[in-house]
Write an enzyme that holds these catalytic residues in place. Structure first.
Site, mmCIF file in Angstrom:
data_model
loop_
_atom_site.group_PDB
_atom_site.id
_atom_site.type_symbol
_atom_site.label_atom_id
_atom_site.label_comp_id
_atom_site.label_asym_id
_atom_site.label_seq_id
_atom_site.Cartn_x
_atom_site.Cartn_y
_atom_site.Cartn_z
ATOM 1 N N CYS A 79 -2.527 -11.337 0.006
ATOM 2 C CA CYS A 79 -3.716 -11.494 -0.831
ATOM 3 C C CYS A 79 -3.323 -11.964 -2.230
ATOM 4 O O CYS A 79 -3.985 -12.823 -2.822
ATOM 5 C CB CYS A 79 -4.468 -10.169 -0.931
ATOM 6 S SG CYS A 79 -4.830 -9.419 0.667
HETATM 7 C C1 BEZ Z 1 -1.205 -8.407 2.880
HETATM 8 O O1 BEZ Z 1 -2.166 -9.066 2.471
HETATM 9 O O2 BEZ Z 1 -0.069 -8.728 2.625
HETATM 10 C C2 BEZ Z 1 -1.456 -7.162 3.692
HETATM 11 C C3 BEZ Z 1 -2.668 -7.014 4.313
HETATM 12 C C4 BEZ Z 1 -2.900 -5.876 5.056
HETATM 13 C C5 BEZ Z 1 -1.926 -4.906 5.170
HETATM 14 C C6 BEZ Z 1 -0.720 -5.072 4.530
HETATM 15 C C7 BEZ Z 1 -0.489 -6.204 3.787
#
Ligand code: BEZ
Length: 191
Positions: A79
């Site tokens: 993200c």
């Molecule tokens: C990420 O966006 O890196 C992520 C999303 C969900 C769980 C762990 C990491």
């Protein structure tokens, strides 16, 4: 289908106390049906900056063209490194395609969402809205259980276009959290 949704939202309530209890059950969850292109965007209060600053989704998305991207968690690696930065880099392209607002939604508290936006220099461009109790994510039936890694049920990763209150494009990540179809470039190609 709208009549069934309306009936269910009036008749079903989760008992309990506190801000994340005593609310209508998500009708889309009851029907096990994620929101689809053509559906109206549900009216739910989200929070921007602090818990006192409500932003109602029905009002915010009622007029104009809005791009929403939802993420599993603020400050998580994909993200922060890819998903949100892509929307920032392409912000002017969204504007040139007539997009009135770009909005990020996550099941996080509003302080965390605001800090994440500041950290990535999104202020003034991307509206960072907290779905504090997950009510919006449940209403659109786009949740993923990430209790084992992030401690709770979160939003799936997706991108959505809402035009005058109705969903006009929707791209949901097939595994909930990857980034294969909901990046800025993906949603730009269908606007
Ligand atoms: C990420 O966006 O890196 C992520 C999303 C969900 C769980 C762990 C990491």
């Amino acid at each position: 289908m709208q009549a069934i949704r309306s009936l269910l939202s009036k008749s079903l309530t989760i008992a309990g106390s506190g801000p994340c209890r005593s609310r209508p059950l998500s009708t889309t969850s009851v029907l096990n049906m994620p929101i689809q292109v053509g559906n109206p965007i549900p009216s739910v209060d989200l929070f921007e900056g602090d818990p006192g600053s409500k932003v109602n989704t029905g009002e915010l998305f009622a007029k104009g063209k809005s791009v929403i991207f939802a993420v599993p968690g603020a400050f998580t690696p994909t993200c922060s490194k890819d998903h949100l930065p892509g929307y920032l880099e392409n912000f002017e392209k969204f504007k040139s395609k007539g997009v009135d607002r770009v909005v990020c939604i996550s099941v996080n508290d509003p302080f965390v969402m605001a800090a994440w936006g500041k950290n990535l220099n999104a202020d003034g461009k991307i509206r960072m809205l907290a779905d504090t109790c997950g009510d919006f994510s449940k209403k659109v039936d786009l949740t993923v259980d990430l209790a084992a890694v992030l401690g709770s049920v979160r939003s799936k990763r997706y991108a959505m276009v809402v035009t005058d209150g109705k969903v006009t494009a929707l791209q949901v990540e097939p595994d909930g959290t990857g980034l294969s179809c909901s990046a800025a470039k993906d949603i730009l190609s269908v606007i």
